[in-house]
Design a protein around this motif. Sequence first.
Motif, PDB file in Angstrom:
ATOM      1  N   PHE A 199       0.813  -1.209   0.000  1.00  0.00           N
ATOM      2  CA  PHE A 199       0.000   0.000   0.000  1.00  0.00           C
ATOM      3  C   PHE A 199       0.849   1.262   0.000  1.00  0.00           C
ATOM      4  O   PHE A 199       0.455   2.279  -0.560  1.00  0.00           O
ATOM      5  N   LYS A 200       2.015   1.192   0.612  1.00  0.00           N
ATOM      6  CA  LYS A 200       2.845   2.384   0.790  1.00  0.00           C
ATOM      7  C   LYS A 200       3.853   2.590  -0.337  1.00  0.00           C
ATOM      8  O   LYS A 200       4.072   3.734  -0.780  1.00  0.00           O
ATOM      9  N   LYS A 234      -3.740   2.130 -11.374  1.00  0.00           N
ATOM     10  CA  LYS A 234      -4.936   1.311 -11.624  1.00  0.00           C
ATOM     11  C   LYS A 234      -5.666   1.022 -10.316  1.00  0.00           C
ATOM     12  O   LYS A 234      -6.911   1.113 -10.240  1.00  0.00           O
ATOM     13  N   ALA A 235      -4.921   0.682  -9.257  1.00  0.00           N
ATOM     14  CA  ALA A 235      -5.531   0.365  -7.964  1.00  0.00           C
ATOM     15  C   ALA A 235      -6.194   1.591  -7.355  1.00  0.00           C
ATOM     16  O   ALA A 235      -7.284   1.498  -6.774  1.00  0.00           O
ATOM     17  N   ILE A 236      -5.558   2.745  -7.485  1.00  0.00           N
ATOM     18  CA  ILE A 236      -6.130   3.977  -6.936  1.00  0.00           C
ATOM     19  C   ILE A 236      -7.408   4.349  -7.677  1.00  0.00           C
ATOM     20  O   ILE A 236      -8.420   4.720  -7.070  1.00  0.00           O
ATOM     21  N   ALA A 269      -0.403   7.496  -2.555  1.00  0.00           N
ATOM     22  CA  ALA A 269      -0.483   6.034  -2.537  1.00  0.00           C
ATOM     23  C   ALA A 269      -1.788   5.601  -1.884  1.00  0.00           C
ATOM     24  O   ALA A 269      -2.504   6.416  -1.289  1.00  0.00           O
ATOM     25  N   ILE A 270      -2.084   4.310  -1.997  1.00  0.00           N
ATOM     26  CA  ILE A 270      -3.241   3.767  -1.293  1.00  0.00           C
ATOM     27  C   ILE A 270      -3.128   4.060   0.201  1.00  0.00           C
ATOM     28  O   ILE A 270      -4.114   4.317   0.884  1.00  0.00           O
ATOM     29  N   ALA A 271      -1.892   4.065   0.716  1.00  0.00           N
ATOM     30  CA  ALA A 271      -1.664   4.254   2.149  1.00  0.00           C
ATOM     31  C   ALA A 271      -1.736   5.698   2.594  1.00  0.00           C
ATOM     32  O   ALA A 271      -1.629   5.970   3.796  1.00  0.00           O
ATOM     33  N   GLY A 294       2.978   6.569  -8.822  1.00  0.00           N
ATOM     34  CA  GLY A 294       4.168   6.466  -9.650  1.00  0.00           C
ATOM     35  C   GLY A 294       4.325   5.148 -10.365  1.00  0.00           C
ATOM     36  O   GLY A 294       5.272   4.960 -11.128  1.00  0.00           O
ATOM     37  N   THR A 295       3.404   4.205 -10.139  1.00  0.00           N
ATOM     38  CA  THR A 295       3.487   2.900 -10.798  1.00  0.00           C
ATOM     39  C   THR A 295       2.189   2.623 -11.557  1.00  0.00           C
ATOM     40  O   THR A 295       1.099   3.030 -11.112  1.00  0.00           O
ATOM     41  N   PRO A 296       2.271   1.920 -12.701  1.00  0.00           N
ATOM     42  CA  PRO A 296       1.037   1.573 -13.432  1.00  0.00           C
ATOM     43  C   PRO A 296       0.065   0.777 -12.573  1.00  0.00           C
ATOM     44  O   PRO A 296      -1.142   1.010 -12.595  1.00  0.00           O
ATOM     45  N   MET A 297       0.589  -0.180 -11.794  1.00  0.00           N
ATOM     46  CA  MET A 297      -0.263  -0.982 -10.923  1.00  0.00           C
ATOM     47  C   MET A 297      -0.947  -0.100  -9.877  1.00  0.00           C
ATOM     48  O   MET A 297      -2.130  -0.264  -9.562  1.00  0.00           O
TER      49      MET A 297
END
Length: 362
Positions: free
Chosen positions: A215-216, A228-230, A328-330, A222-225
């Motif tokens: 998550f952090k 997409k998750a955000i 980030a998710i975190a 900054g990442t494709p993954m």
Amino acid sequence: MNKVGTVVIGAGQAGLAIGYYLHKDREDFVVLEGNERVGDCWRQRYDSLRLFSLPRYASLPGLRIGTQDCPSRDEMADYLQQYAVHHELPVRTGVRVTRLSRDDEGFLVETTAGDWRAGNVVVAAGMHAVPRWPSFADELDPSIKQLHSLEYRNPSQLADGTVLVVGAANSGTDIALEAVKTHRTLLAGRHPGQVPVDIDSAAGHFFTPVVMFLFKYVLTRGTPMGRKAIANAVRNGLPLTRNKLEHLDAAGIERIGRIEGTRDGRPLTADGDVLGDVRTVVWCTGSDPDHRWIDLPVFDDSGRPRQERGVSTDVPGLYFLGLDFQYAIASASIQGVDRDARFLVKHLGRRTVARAVPVDSR
């Protein structure tokens, strides 16, 4: 007129985290908090609220929270109050900001207890201040009691009879599991998915560091993954973390579909069913930050501040901290706020140094 290098607005975990690093760097700053006590942002949530984070991840830099397990609402509130005192942070409580503007002299922060001039402002006022109500809420019969999850404290607020909880995410399921002990309870809304392990078990404790790392550091803008998750989390919300579908079913909660309107003053489901015996509706339909006092051109068409990692892209010297998915998710968690705070203090420090260098020497 008070003058200071940086004004931090809000003394929740975000404001205190950046206050810690500003204090460590010997910056000239003040933290303004509208509530009467540090930690009241937590004390105003529902009584049974319990964090998802173990002490390691529920602690701000420089002081570990004194609990053995995931802290309760009041334990978190008392910890924040203790934190401000322990680090001797310059927090002014009972000071509500009414307007933030800027002119040739810098930022003007107007409050209920005098005004401040500052070279920088950090908005850390929290993400959950303005409740979201569905457009048809005022069409319900006046005899039906309505509460938003931001107003809910405990089951004593519920009227006798059937309770309808609208919104099946973490807050909604918490409230439904509490309400069903004394009331027939219906839970409406799409299931957002769920964490596959019991976070309070030994297995949950084992996997927590892995999840926090992802998550952090992995699921970031900054990442494709991460992007997409955000995007998915913004669209669909986060999955159930502690509660599970089997918990809801075992408790006797009746899960139904979406509520899409009213008929004759009663809640109407997407399937066309009229819920005629509902006496209380608890709307767990989300909330937004209150940025109405920011009198600056810094928002996009959806009302969100335009920013990159918390740095305003429109107004130099303006920063945001504690936004959902800021980087980030975190980012909305305590550990994510810590990392984002460190980033902003470094940026703020570079800006301060740049402004102090005479033009002729550049």
